[in-house]
Design a protein around this motif. Sequence first.
Motif, PDB file in Angstrom:
ATOM      1  N   ILE A   3       0.837  -1.201   0.000  1.00 31.80           N
ATOM      2  CA  ILE A   3       0.000   0.000   0.000  1.00 31.80           C
ATOM      3  C   ILE A   3       0.870   1.249   0.000  1.00 31.80           C
ATOM      4  CG2 ILE A   3      -1.607   1.360   1.399  1.00 31.80           C
ATOM      5  CD1 ILE A   3      -2.920  -1.282   2.199  1.00 31.80           C
ATOM      6  N   LYS A   4       1.913   1.246   0.811  1.00 26.63           N
ATOM      7  CA  LYS A   4       2.798   2.408   0.857  1.00 26.63           C
ATOM      8  C   LYS A   4       3.419   2.679  -0.497  1.00 26.63           C
ATOM      9  CE  LYS A   4       6.777   4.427   3.220  1.00 26.63           C
ATOM     10  NZ  LYS A   4       7.761   4.293   4.312  1.00 26.63           N
ATOM     11  N   GLU A   5       3.881   1.654  -1.164  1.00 23.87           N
ATOM     12  CA  GLU A   5       4.503   1.835  -2.474  1.00 23.87           C
ATOM     13  C   GLU A   5       3.511   2.385  -3.492  1.00 23.87           C
ATOM     14  OE1 GLU A   5       7.945  -1.654  -2.440  1.00 23.87           O
ATOM     15  OE2 GLU A   5       5.857  -2.169  -2.908  1.00 23.87           O
ATOM     16  N   LYS A   6       2.262   1.912  -3.431  1.00 25.66           N
ATOM     17  CA  LYS A   6       1.246   2.394  -4.364  1.00 25.66           C
ATOM     18  C   LYS A   6       0.948   3.880  -4.145  1.00 25.66           C
ATOM     19  CE  LYS A   6      -1.119  -2.061  -4.926  1.00 25.66           C
ATOM     20  NZ  LYS A   6      -2.361  -2.831  -4.674  1.00 25.66           N
ATOM     21  N   THR A 183      -7.406   2.232  -2.744  1.00 29.37           N
ATOM     22  CA  THR A 183      -7.583   1.307  -1.630  1.00 29.37           C
ATOM     23  C   THR A 183      -8.350   1.988  -0.518  1.00 29.37           C
ATOM     24  OG1 THR A 183      -6.474  -0.023   0.051  1.00 29.37           O
ATOM     25  CG2 THR A 183      -5.335   1.967  -0.646  1.00 29.37           C
ATOM     26  N   THR A 184      -9.182   1.212   0.181  1.00 27.39           N
ATOM     27  CA  THR A 184      -9.914   1.743   1.332  1.00 27.39           C
ATOM     28  C   THR A 184      -9.181   1.477   2.639  1.00 27.39           C
ATOM     29  OG1 THR A 184     -11.210  -0.299   1.519  1.00 27.39           O
ATOM     30  CG2 THR A 184     -12.122   1.461   0.146  1.00 27.39           C
ATOM     31  N   ASP A 185      -8.025   0.868   2.552  1.00 32.56           N
ATOM     32  CA  ASP A 185      -7.235   0.583   3.756  1.00 32.56           C
ATOM     33  C   ASP A 185      -6.743   1.894   4.377  1.00 32.56           C
ATOM     34  OD1 ASP A 185      -5.017  -0.178   5.533  1.00 32.56           O
ATOM     35  OD2 ASP A 185      -5.251  -2.170   4.656  1.00 32.56           O
ATOM     36  N   ARG A 186      -6.904   2.013   5.695  1.00 38.72           N
ATOM     37  CA  ARG A 186      -6.521   3.255   6.374  1.00 38.72           C
ATOM     38  C   ARG A 186      -5.011   3.488   6.372  1.00 38.72           C
ATOM     39  NH1 ARG A 186     -10.547   4.064  11.591  1.00 38.72           N
ATOM     40  NH2 ARG A 186     -12.516   3.982  10.396  1.00 38.72           N
ATOM     41  N   GLU A 187      -4.251   2.459   6.059  1.00 39.13           N
ATOM     42  CA  GLU A 187      -2.803   2.639   5.982  1.00 39.13           C
ATOM     43  C   GLU A 187      -2.445   3.689   4.940  1.00 39.13           C
ATOM     44  OE1 GLU A 187       1.283   0.214   4.791  1.00 39.13           O
ATOM     45  OE2 GLU A 187      -0.579  -0.911   5.102  1.00 39.13           O
ATOM     46  N   ALA A 188      -3.267   3.793   3.891  1.00 40.48           N
ATOM     47  CA  ALA A 188      -2.986   4.763   2.834  1.00 40.48           C
ATOM     48  C   ALA A 188      -3.001   6.188   3.370  1.00 40.48           C
ATOM     49  CB  ALA A 188      -4.018   4.615   1.713  1.00 40.48           C
ATOM     50  N   VAL A 189      -3.918   6.461   4.304  1.00 38.51           N
ATOM     51  CA  VAL A 189      -3.988   7.788   4.901  1.00 38.51           C
ATOM     52  C   VAL A 189      -2.746   8.060   5.738  1.00 38.51           C
ATOM     53  CG1 VAL A 189      -5.290   9.276   6.470  1.00 38.51           C
ATOM     54  CG2 VAL A 189      -6.504   7.780   4.877  1.00 38.51           C
ATOM     55  N   GLN A 190      -2.310   7.055   6.493  1.00 34.92           N
ATOM     56  CA  GLN A 190      -1.100   7.210   7.302  1.00 34.92           C
ATOM     57  C   GLN A 190       0.106   7.523   6.432  1.00 34.92           C
ATOM     58  OE1 GLN A 190      -1.056   7.215  10.659  1.00 34.92           O
ATOM     59  NE2 GLN A 190      -3.274   6.884  10.683  1.00 34.92           N
ATOM     60  N   VAL A 191       0.169   6.909   5.263  1.00 33.60           N
ATOM     61  CA  VAL A 191       1.269   7.178   4.337  1.00 33.60           C
ATOM     62  C   VAL A 191       1.214   8.633   3.865  1.00 33.60           C
ATOM     63  CG1 VAL A 191       2.284   6.591   2.103  1.00 33.60           C
ATOM     64  CG2 VAL A 191       1.406   4.774   3.596  1.00 33.60           C
ATOM     65  N   MET A 192       0.015   9.114   3.552  1.00 39.37           N
ATOM     66  CA  MET A 192      -0.126  10.494   3.085  1.00 39.37           C
ATOM     67  C   MET A 192       0.369  11.493   4.128  1.00 39.37           C
ATOM     68  SD  MET A 192      -3.834  10.477   1.146  1.00 39.37           S
ATOM     69  CE  MET A 192      -3.697  12.176   0.559  1.00 39.37           C
ATOM     70  N   PHE A 193       0.163  11.177   5.399  1.00 37.13           N
ATOM     71  CA  PHE A 193       0.570  12.086   6.466  1.00 37.13           C
ATOM     72  C   PHE A 193       2.061  12.428   6.423  1.00 37.13           C
ATOM     73  CE2 PHE A 193      -2.972  10.490   9.534  1.00 37.13           C
ATOM     74  CZ  PHE A 193      -3.897  11.268   8.857  1.00 37.13           C
ATOM     75  N   GLU A 194       2.861  11.538   5.840  1.00 38.43           N
ATOM     76  CA  GLU A 194       4.317  11.699   5.897  1.00 38.43           C
ATOM     77  C   GLU A 194       4.952  11.941   4.534  1.00 38.43           C
ATOM     78  OE1 GLU A 194       5.641   8.191   7.881  1.00 38.43           O
ATOM     79  OE2 GLU A 194       4.624   8.675   9.764  1.00 38.43           O
ATOM     80  N   LEU A 195       4.150  12.325   3.549  1.00 35.43           N
ATOM     81  CA  LEU A 195       4.670  12.507   2.192  1.00 35.43           C
ATOM     82  C   LEU A 195       5.142  13.936   1.943  1.00 35.43           C
ATOM     83  CD1 LEU A 195       2.241  10.367  -0.019  1.00 35.43           C
ATOM     84  CD2 LEU A 195       4.591   9.853   0.653  1.00 35.43           C
ATOM     85  N   ASN A 196       5.903  14.468   2.870  1.00 38.11           N
ATOM     86  CA  ASN A 196       6.399  15.836   2.728  1.00 38.11           C
ATOM     87  C   ASN A 196       7.205  16.041   1.457  1.00 38.11           C
ATOM     88  OD1 ASN A 196       6.085  15.112   5.667  1.00 38.11           O
ATOM     89  ND2 ASN A 196       6.323  17.323   5.863  1.00 38.11           N
ATOM     90  N   GLU A 197       7.840  15.003   0.986  1.00 31.56           N
ATOM     91  CA  GLU A 197       8.679  15.114  -0.207  1.00 31.56           C
ATOM     92  C   GLU A 197       7.855  15.408  -1.455  1.00 31.56           C
ATOM     93  OE1 GLU A 197      12.015  12.467  -2.701  1.00 31.56           O
ATOM     94  OE2 GLU A 197      11.113  11.679  -0.837  1.00 31.56           O
ATOM     95  N   TYR A 198       6.584  14.975  -1.445  1.00 27.91           N
ATOM     96  CA  TYR A 198       5.761  15.091  -2.644  1.00 27.91           C
ATOM     97  C   TYR A 198       4.516  15.962  -2.466  1.00 27.91           C
ATOM     98  CZ  TYR A 198       8.641  11.038  -3.761  1.00 27.91           C
ATOM     99  OH  TYR A 198       9.696  10.205  -3.959  1.00 27.91           O
ATOM    100  N   LEU A 199       3.950  16.009  -1.260  1.00 27.42           N
ATOM    101  CA  LEU A 199       2.739  16.794  -1.014  1.00 27.42           C
ATOM    102  C   LEU A 199       3.101  18.143  -0.395  1.00 27.42           C
ATOM    103  CD1 LEU A 199       0.204  14.180   0.459  1.00 27.42           C
ATOM    104  CD2 LEU A 199       0.592  14.827  -1.926  1.00 27.42           C
ATOM    105  N   ASP A 200       2.474  19.195  -0.883  1.00 31.42           N
ATOM    106  CA  ASP A 200       2.721  20.531  -0.345  1.00 31.42           C
ATOM    107  C   ASP A 200       1.720  20.908   0.736  1.00 31.42           C
ATOM    108  OD1 ASP A 200       4.962  21.742  -2.117  1.00 31.42           O
ATOM    109  OD2 ASP A 200       3.599  20.746  -3.513  1.00 31.42           O
TER     110      ASP A 200
END
Length: 418
Positions: A3-6, A183-200
């Motif tokens: 999920i993180k890789e996706k 994906t509806t897995d909540r892990e995807a949201v956790q990944v988004m929280f730490e995507l400082n490199e890509y999300l502004d």
Amino acid sequence: MSIKEKVVDKAQAASQAARGLANLDTTTKNEALLAMADALEDSSDFILNENQKDMKQGRENGLNDALMDRLLLTEARLEKMANGLREVAQFDDPIGEVTGMKKRPNGLQIGKVKVPLGVIGMIYEARPNVTADATGLCLKAGNAVLLRGGSEAINSNQAVTEVIAKAAYKSGIPTGAIQLIETTDREAVQVMFELNEYLDVLIPRGGPGLINAVINNSTVPVIETGVGNCHTYIDNEADQEMAQEIVMNAKTQRPGVCNAMETLLVHSEIAEDFLPEMVTKLQEADVEIRGDETVQRLVSGVQPADEEDWSTEYLDYILAVKVIDGFEEAVDHIHQYNTKHSEAIITDNYHKARKFLNIVDAAAVYVNASTRFTDGGQFGLGSEIGISTQKLHARGPMSVNELTTTKFVGYGDGQIRE
């Protein structure tokens, strides 16, 4: 692939596309928005069929009426989504607008120019219309978007994204600019929280649980939106007939949205005249009333209100009602319990109205009008990506201009610093 890789792959693609978007001409963006609007209407059967899958699952999962209303798509709502994109296409393009250009003594010209934020991450619940609204606004402001809708709307969101992305890319939007986490897995949201490199920036849109989770856990900058514990205060100098109409609209016109009234405050001097008829009308509209001791004494069929009721965003046919002794007590109550969204006073007293506007801390404050007007369309801003309840960067309905930032630009002819 994990999920993180996706999620990271989608964020990387959005980040790559954002570079091209930042320099995209206005005509291409507008043509893409119009093509996206046409595609929504042309694909209505497909989208509505997918939405019915979500509606069926929602009923089976016991979603309440307010959430089911948010989830539902109809021909009329699809048409509204399409027209929202067409409206955004008519907006002035903010990107490249230069403000405050000044010439320094050495001849160097320094100014500010509006630029895109870059990649905007959206985390939202229930409403599939947000998929189109947010995408349109982000693209017009030159931003790529990474969408993560709620599991209850997964089929609807996938359908809308598929349709508008195909139309956008065909019209010249860089491929990858519109990304949906499927994906509806909540892990995807956790990944988004730490995507400082890509999300502004991350923008949450939903209930207090979602918003608090994003604020408390994200390392990506967050624009806080939308929890609306909204109040209407009926002053002793109010036009009571007008007040009744405003209260009915603020509570019953669409109770499952963040700008609906959740608490009614009534001045004690008019409570005996105003409340019996007002509460009866609300009860006839199937609104459950939770009142303090005075309200219970004046009107039958009222449930006792407790401390939690004063701070609850019901998003349902429930209303907390309290009798207060004057203007100052009303303002104190609002300051203690509000979420800085939308507040209203009904009064014919000019000085009270002005004071209310000046001292009540909220994104939108009204005199003699319903809180239901806190909306991008109603404010003449077109579609909104959310209603910001914070004070930095943006506040209130966020449209195209609120999805930009600025950078300084300097025009010189050989100047060097001594």
